[in-house]
Design a protein around this motif. Structure first.
Motif, PDB file in Angstrom:
ATOM      1  N   ARG A 202     -54.059 -87.375 -73.823  1.00 42.34           N
ATOM      2  CA  ARG A 202     -52.908 -87.622 -74.675  1.00 42.34           C
ATOM      3  C   ARG A 202     -51.836 -86.550 -74.533  1.00 42.34           C
ATOM      4  O   ARG A 202     -50.645 -86.823 -74.724  1.00 42.34           O
ATOM      5  CB  ARG A 202     -53.358 -87.708 -76.147  1.00 42.34           C
ATOM      6  N   ARG A 203     -52.217 -85.361 -74.179  1.00 45.44           N
ATOM      7  CA  ARG A 203     -51.216 -84.305 -74.024  1.00 45.44           C
ATOM      8  C   ARG A 203     -50.283 -84.564 -72.836  1.00 45.44           C
ATOM      9  O   ARG A 203     -49.278 -83.878 -72.679  1.00 45.44           O
ATOM     10  CB  ARG A 203     -51.894 -82.942 -73.872  1.00 45.44           C
TER      11      ARG A 203
ATOM     12  N   GLY B 285     -48.368 -86.908 -72.701  1.00 46.32           N
ATOM     13  CA  GLY B 285     -47.124 -87.352 -73.308  1.00 46.32           C
ATOM     14  C   GLY B 285     -46.110 -86.231 -73.455  1.00 46.32           C
ATOM     15  O   GLY B 285     -44.915 -86.499 -73.623  1.00 46.32           O
ATOM     16  N   ARG B 286     -46.552 -84.982 -73.397  1.00 47.84           N
ATOM     17  CA  ARG B 286     -45.623 -83.855 -73.444  1.00 47.84           C
ATOM     18  C   ARG B 286     -44.789 -83.771 -72.166  1.00 47.84           C
ATOM     19  O   ARG B 286     -43.691 -83.228 -72.171  1.00 47.84           O
ATOM     20  CB  ARG B 286     -46.405 -82.543 -73.623  1.00 47.84           C
ATOM     21  N   CYS B 287     -45.314 -84.296 -71.073  1.00 48.56           N
ATOM     22  CA  CYS B 287     -44.610 -84.266 -69.786  1.00 48.56           C
ATOM     23  C   CYS B 287     -43.839 -85.559 -69.543  1.00 48.56           C
ATOM     24  O   CYS B 287     -42.696 -85.524 -69.077  1.00 48.56           O
ATOM     25  CB  CYS B 287     -45.609 -84.030 -68.647  1.00 48.56           C
ATOM     26  N   VAL B 288     -44.452 -86.685 -69.835  1.00 46.57           N
ATOM     27  CA  VAL B 288     -43.810 -87.990 -69.639  1.00 46.57           C
ATOM     28  C   VAL B 288     -44.034 -88.812 -70.905  1.00 46.57           C
ATOM     29  O   VAL B 288     -45.072 -89.476 -71.041  1.00 46.57           O
ATOM     30  CB  VAL B 288     -44.376 -88.728 -68.403  1.00 46.57           C
ATOM     31  N   PRO B 289     -43.092 -88.775 -71.841  1.00 46.77           N
ATOM     32  CA  PRO B 289     -43.278 -89.535 -73.088  1.00 46.77           C
ATOM     33  C   PRO B 289     -43.408 -91.035 -72.817  1.00 46.77           C
ATOM     34  O   PRO B 289     -42.704 -91.590 -71.983  1.00 46.77           O
ATOM     35  CB  PRO B 289     -42.001 -89.223 -73.885  1.00 46.77           C
ATOM     36  N   LEU B 290     -44.283 -91.678 -73.550  1.00 50.26           N
ATOM     37  CA  LEU B 290     -44.516 -93.124 -73.553  1.00 50.26           C
ATOM     38  C   LEU B 290     -45.035 -93.650 -72.221  1.00 50.26           C
ATOM     39  O   LEU B 290     -46.065 -94.317 -72.169  1.00 50.26           O
ATOM     40  CB  LEU B 290     -43.231 -93.867 -73.949  1.00 50.26           C
ATOM     41  N   TRP B 291     -44.338 -93.344 -71.088  1.00 49.95           N
ATOM     42  CA  TRP B 291     -44.701 -93.932 -69.800  1.00 49.95           C
ATOM     43  C   TRP B 291     -46.037 -93.422 -69.274  1.00 49.95           C
ATOM     44  O   TRP B 291     -46.594 -94.001 -68.349  1.00 49.95           O
ATOM     45  CB  TRP B 291     -43.601 -93.667 -68.777  1.00 49.95           C
ATOM     46  N   TRP B 292     -46.553 -92.322 -69.871  1.00 50.52           N
ATOM     47  CA  TRP B 292     -47.840 -91.811 -69.413  1.00 50.52           C
ATOM     48  C   TRP B 292     -48.951 -92.832 -69.634  1.00 50.52           C
ATOM     49  O   TRP B 292     -49.988 -92.810 -68.949  1.00 50.52           O
ATOM     50  CB  TRP B 292     -48.174 -90.505 -70.132  1.00 50.52           C
ATOM     51  N   ARG B 293     -48.739 -93.749 -70.592  1.00 47.35           N
ATOM     52  CA  ARG B 293     -49.757 -94.767 -70.871  1.00 47.35           C
ATOM     53  C   ARG B 293     -49.931 -95.746 -69.713  1.00 47.35           C
ATOM     54  O   ARG B 293     -50.942 -96.454 -69.645  1.00 47.35           O
ATOM     55  CB  ARG B 293     -49.393 -95.535 -72.141  1.00 47.35           C
TER      56      ARG B 293
ATOM     57  N   TRP C 196     -49.637 -77.328 -69.858  1.00 44.00           N
ATOM     58  CA  TRP C 196     -50.440 -78.311 -70.572  1.00 44.00           C
ATOM     59  C   TRP C 196     -51.726 -78.677 -69.816  1.00 44.00           C
ATOM     60  O   TRP C 196     -52.373 -79.679 -70.144  1.00 44.00           O
ATOM     61  CB  TRP C 196     -49.614 -79.576 -70.826  1.00 44.00           C
TER      62      TRP C 196
END
Length: 444
Positions: free
Chosen positions: A339-340, A342-350, A394
């Motif tokens: 989940r961390r 998301g600190r590098c690529v918000p939302l699209w990391w999913r 991270w």
């Protein structure tokens, strides 16, 4: 004399016969001088317009009387000095009017032999033979041959590349093919309508020119911008439909055969064992119908599409023929980044995920347009780990898998310790995969 008990090889040497292209070829070559004039006019339209206004009827008739015979002579001579022949080990193509060029194509280096028929060629009953050779950036081609001659030569080259003797290659003929999949025209049309890129290009072609006219009031600016946009929109919709019309995938001993085209017919071959990556693409609007698109990376070949659109089950059945023993994993089985990420690529990391199967390395990316890449372990050329300062903060890293088609598949935003283990494990799997890989010869 021959020593006692030793048999002398009395087989006669095969006579190499040079052949010329089809007699309609000079008409194709004759366009070269005309293209030079058109290119000059397009490069400097103002000067071209000035020159045209100065031309009298007599001057124009004299110019045509000179240009037409010159173009015809150029087409005839270029055809006359172009010859090809098939020897025991290679295909030779001699070209050049002033500067001679001879291409020696080793038969064992042949990657694919494709037959293409543009619309005018279909009307004239001729075809173009395109040759993909390992290590060559540019395709050699024979344009044009009679349709039956092109198919016979293609079959002979494939048989010779497979290791058949020269004297039996003519008798082998083209290997039979079994149809695996056919894309209905209606399904293709609906798929294109549900593709965002098609509507994006069309919207740009309709909106941008009027805006430019309001801002600049220049017809030339509107035309210079609007025509390319309309061309792009046409290529995204009508052009793609015409190119992928009647898409058929068949299986034969020399690989998967792909036939397609509404106006220009193309007969391509996906060589066995040369596929480096298979990508399963799923646009957002296709998911309700469970449709996918299958793309390829083939070493030394321009073949990039295996299936333009098909139900997932049918597409996966074709993929199983390309990558024996491999399966497209379900989305639920893919491992997401922590989940961390998301600190590098918000939302699209999913949209990122990976898994490692017995035969393939699998990586996914994209939320709106999902793409799942499958790389056989035997095709991995190198594995790299990258980690920028923000990712290092991270404890994240990317693992890059390089293939023989000069392409890279990346497992993004993995835990740093997991990435290090993935790097070492993939290197071991690649060595084992190359050792146990199947033969890549034609019809093996």
């Amino acid at each position: 004399m021959t020593a006692p008990g030793v048999e002398e090889d009395v087989r006669p040497e095969r006579v190499v016969v040079e052949r010329r292209l089809h007699p309609v070829t000079p008409f194709r070559r004759a366009w070269a001088p005309v293209a030079v004039v058109v290119g000059w006019a397009a490069h400097d339209p103002n000067q071209a317009q000035e020159q045209l206004t100065r031309l009298t009827t007599t001057t124009l008739v004299i110019a045509l009387a000179v240009v037409v015979p010159a173009a015809s002579l150029y087409g005839f001579l270029s055809w006359w000095f172009t010859r090809f022949s098939v020897t025991d080990s290679e295909l030779r193509i001699r070209t050049g009017l002033l500067f001679r060029r001879t291409a020696h194509i080793r038969l064992e280096r042949l990657q694919a032999v494709d037959v293409t028929q543009p619309l005018l060629a279909r009307i004239a009953g001729v075809a173009k033979l395109r040759l993909d050779v390992v290590g060559a950036d540019k395709k050699d081609e024979l344009a044009f041959l009679g349709e039956s001659e092109a198919r016979a030569l293609r079959a002979e080259l494939l048989a010779r590349a497979a290791g058949f003797a020269p004297e039996t290659a003519h008798e082998v003929g083209e290997a039979p093919a079994r149809e695996l999949l056919r894309v209905p025209p209606r399904e293709l049309a609906v798929a294109l309508m549900l593709t965002g890129a098609t509507w994006g290009a069309l919207a740009a072609a309709l909106v941008v020119p009027p805006v430019l006219w309001l801002v600049t009031h220049s017809v030339w600016t509107v035309l210079a911008t609007g025509v390319p946009l309309l061309g792009a929109a046409g290529a995204r919709s009508a052009g793609r439909f015409a190119g992928e019309y009647d898409w058929t995938v068949g299986e034969s001993p020399d690989g998967l055969r792909i036939d397609h085209g509404l106006l220009d017919r193309t007969h391509e071959t996906v060589p066995p064992g040369r596929v480096q990556t298979v990508r399963v693409v799923e646009p957002l609007l296709w998911r309700r119908r469970d449709w996918v698109r299958v793309e390829l990376d083939v070493a030394g070949s321009a073949n990039s599409v295996l299936v333009p659109v098909a139900p997932r089950a049918a597409a996966e059945a074709v993929i199983a023929r390309v990558l024996p023993g491999a399966r497209v994993p379900a989305s639920a089985t893919l491992s997401r980044p922590p989940r961390r990420a998301g600190r590098c690529v918000p939302l699209w990391w999913r949209g990122y995920g990976i898994t490692v199967a017995d035969t393939v390395f699998v990586a996914r990316h994209g939320l709106l347009r999902r793409s799942v890449a499958l790389v056989p372990h035997a095709k991995v050329q190198s594995v790299r780990l990258s980690q920028g300062p923000w990712k290092r903060l991270w404890r994240l890293a990317d693992v890059h898998v390089d293939t023989g088609a000069n392409k890279t598949v990346t497992a993004r935003l993995r835990d740093a310790q997991e990435a290090a283990e993935l790097l070492r494990g993939q290197a071991d799997r690649s060595r084992t995969g190359r050792r146990d890989a199947r033969s890549e010869r034609w019809m093996a």
